[in-house]
Design a protein around this motif. Structure first.
Motif, short mmCIF file in Angstrom:
data_model
loop_
_atom_site.label_atom_id
_atom_site.label_comp_id
_atom_site.label_asym_id
_atom_site.label_seq_id
_atom_site.Cartn_x
_atom_site.Cartn_y
_atom_site.Cartn_z
N GLU A 106 0.24 -1.59 -0.19
CA GLU A 106 0.39 -0.01 0.04
C GLU A 106 0.90 0.91 -0.21
O GLU A 106 0.45 1.81 -1.03
N PHE A 107 2.14 1.22 0.75
CA PHE A 107 2.64 2.71 0.88
C PHE A 107 2.70 2.66 -0.75
O PHE A 107 3.93 3.58 -1.06
N LEU A 108 3.51 1.32 -1.44
CA LEU A 108 4.39 1.67 -2.94
C LEU A 108 3.37 1.87 -3.75
O LEU A 108 3.36 2.29 -4.99
N GLY A 109 2.00 2.09 -3.48
CA GLY A 109 0.90 2.44 -4.25
C GLY A 109 0.36 1.51 -4.95
O GLY A 109 -0.74 1.57 -5.93
N GLU A 110 0.43 0.09 -4.72
CA GLU A 110 -0.13 -1.08 -5.27
C GLU A 110 -1.55 -0.75 -5.63
O GLU A 110 -1.99 -1.14 -3.95
N SER A 111 -2.24 -1.09 -6.54
CA SER A 111 -3.31 -0.58 -6.26
C SER A 111 -4.49 -1.83 -5.91
O SER A 111 -5.79 -2.40 -5.94
N ASP A 112 -3.61 -3.34 -5.70
CA ASP A 112 -4.26 -4.35 -5.46
C ASP A 112 -3.71 -5.30 -4.73
O ASP A 112 -3.05 -6.33 -5.33
N PRO A 113 -3.72 -4.74 -3.44
CA PRO A 113 -2.36 -5.99 -2.41
C PRO A 113 -2.45 -6.65 -1.70
O PRO A 113 -3.90 -7.15 -1.93
N VAL A 114 -2.13 -7.61 -1.59
CA VAL A 114 -2.51 -9.00 -1.58
C VAL A 114 -3.39 -8.91 0.18
O VAL A 114 -2.84 -8.01 0.36
N ARG A 115 -4.32 -10.30 0.06
CA ARG A 115 -5.32 -10.45 0.94
C ARG A 115 -4.47 -11.10 1.92
O ARG A 115 -3.84 -12.16 1.71
N LEU A 116 -4.79 -10.78 3.15
CA LEU A 116 -5.00 -11.03 4.49
C LEU A 116 -5.73 -12.79 4.36
O LEU A 116 -7.01 -12.62 3.97
N PRO A 117 -4.82 -13.50 4.93
CA PRO A 117 -5.49 -14.48 5.57
C PRO A 117 -6.81 -14.43 6.33
O PRO A 117 -7.17 -13.20 7.36
N GLU A 118 -8.01 -15.12 6.34
CA GLU A 118 -9.06 -15.18 6.70
C GLU A 118 -9.98 -16.39 8.22
O GLU A 118 -9.62 -17.90 7.32
N PHE A 119 -9.08 -15.93 9.26
CA PHE A 119 -9.22 -16.94 10.19
C PHE A 119 -10.84 -17.10 10.55
O PHE A 119 -10.86 -18.32 11.62
N LEU A 120 -11.69 -16.47 10.36
CA LEU A 120 -13.07 -17.33 10.33
C LEU A 120 -13.24 -18.68 10.19
O LEU A 120 -14.00 -19.75 10.30
N ILE A 121 -12.99 -19.41 9.06
CA ILE A 121 -12.90 -20.46 8.56
C ILE A 121 -12.67 -22.19 9.10
O ILE A 121 -12.41 -22.52 8.94
N ALA A 122 -11.15 -20.67 10.60
CA ALA A 122 -10.51 -22.23 11.11
C ALA A 122 -11.26 -22.95 11.83
O ALA A 122 -11.14 -24.57 11.85
N GLY A 123 -12.51 -22.77 12.28
CA GLY A 123 -13.17 -24.23 13.40
C GLY A 123 -13.79 -24.71 12.11
O GLY A 123 -13.42 -25.97 12.51
N VAL A 124 -14.06 -24.35 10.97
CA VAL A 124 -14.86 -25.43 10.44
C VAL A 124 -13.85 -26.27 10.12
O VAL A 124 -14.59 -27.02 9.54
N ALA A 125 -13.01 -25.75 8.74
CA ALA A 125 -12.19 -26.58 8.84
C ALA A 125 -11.50 -27.41 9.66
O ALA A 125 -10.79 -28.31 9.36
N GLN A 126 -10.91 -26.96 10.76
CA GLN A 126 -10.48 -27.67 11.82
C GLN A 126 -11.79 -29.40 11.79
O GLN A 126 -11.08 -30.12 12.02
N ALA A 127 -12.83 -28.95 12.10
CA ALA A 127 -14.20 -29.89 12.00
C ALA A 127 -13.86 -30.90 11.52
O ALA A 127 -13.67 -32.09 11.59
N TRP A 128 -13.78 -30.32 9.81
CA TRP A 128 -13.80 -31.34 8.48
C TRP A 128 -12.05 -32.26 8.59
O TRP A 128 -12.61 -33.21 7.90
N ALA A 129 -11.25 -31.43 9.02
CA ALA A 129 -10.11 -32.13 8.96
C ALA A 129 -10.06 -33.16 10.13
O ALA A 129 -9.07 -34.12 9.46
N GLU A 130 -10.06 -33.02 11.10
CA GLU A 130 -10.34 -33.62 12.03
C GLU A 130 -11.78 -34.72 12.06
O GLU A 130 -11.82 -35.96 12.91
N GLY A 131 -11.83 -34.44 10.90
CA GLY A 131 -12.79 -36.31 10.04
C GLY A 131 -13.88 -36.15 10.60
O GLY A 131 -15.05 -37.42 10.33
N GLU A 132 -14.88 -35.13 11.08
CA GLU A 132 -15.83 -34.93 11.08
C GLU A 132 -16.96 -34.59 10.24
O GLU A 132 -16.89 -34.29 9.17
#
Length: 248
Positions: free
Chosen positions: A157-183
């Motif tokens: 953003e400091f360099l003026g990049e119009s499409d800066p890297v998107r941040l990870p979204e850990f809202l999905i973490a609980g659902v991803a954990q459950a699925w990866a653990e066999g739910e």
């Protein structure tokens, strides 16, 4: 790095090289030319193509995973000292994936953590999305990784990049954990507001990214086994595209 055709058919990209050399404090000797494999961008066999210029970072001798062995250590060499080899093989999430690996985050992950981390990279939250939190303590992984990604985004953003890297979204973490653990998938539907189809799409995108990362890192790296197990854990039932196709 800039393009110089190893087959002699396309003019050398001196324009890009000259632009790099004009940058304040830039050492002209750091401009290196490579051929079609490294510095020619191409979309499919007959799609658009053209020379590309890439930035490589020298991470130092301590980041050389082949130190002490007979190998080519340099830009586009065989080891992990010069950062770009991973990014060049990841489509769409190269910065986050490179940071996850080169920053040592993946080395601290088990298969479930890896599934959560990669799901958070591909997931794009909607304003009304809600989900149950993970039961795992992800703070030692998520907080420093998020901090690193915020620093990169801030610099872009400091360099003026119009499409800066998107941040990870850990809202999905609980659902991803459950699925990866066999739910069961039906349980996942009750854990948040995401539609079943969206969850399937997110997990399939996660699998694709895990597979790309598996092939991008050096062969024999212990992280490959973690990535393989993460894929096996989430590529099942309704998420398993091949299986669903066979079932009709």
């Amino acid at each position: 790095t800039c393009f110089e055709d190893d087959q002699g058919d396309i003019p050398r990209d001196d324009e890009a090289a000259d632009i790099w050399k004009q940058q304040p404090g830039f050492n002209p000797e750091h401009v290196l030319f490579f051929g079609r494999k490294e510095n020619l961008w191409q979309m499919a066999e007959f799609g658009p193509c053209g020379p590309c210029s890439e930035i490589h970072f020298d991470l130092g001798e301590e980041r050389d995973n082949m130190r002490g062995t007979d190998h080519v250590c340099g830009v586009n060499g065989e080891c992990t000292r010069y950062l770009d080899r991973i990014a060049a093989q990841i489509s769409g999430y190269e910065i986050a994936c490179t940071e996850a690996y080169e920053g040592g985050f993946l080395a601290r992950c088990d298969a479930v953590d890896a599934a959560i981390l990669f799901a958070s990279i591909v997931y794009e939250a909607r304003p009304k999305d809600e989900a149950d939190p993970p039961t795992r303590n992800l703070r030692p992984l998520a907080l420093p990784f998020m901090e690193r990604m915020r620093a990169i985004r801030g610099f872009e953003e400091f360099l003026g990049e119009s499409d800066p890297v998107r941040l990870p979204e850990f809202l999905i973490a609980g659902v991803a954990q459950a699925w990866a653990e066999g739910e069961n998938f039906a349980v996942l539907e009750s854990m948040g507001s995401m539609a079943p189809g969206d969850l399937v799409r997110i997990f399939r995108m996660t699998i694709q990214l895990l597979r790309q990362m598996f092939h991008a890192i050096p062969r024999g790296d212990p992280v490959q086994a973690v990535l393989r197990e993460a894929i096996d854990r989430i590529d099942r039932d309704v998420v398993d595209a091949k299986k669903q196709l066979e079932l009709g």
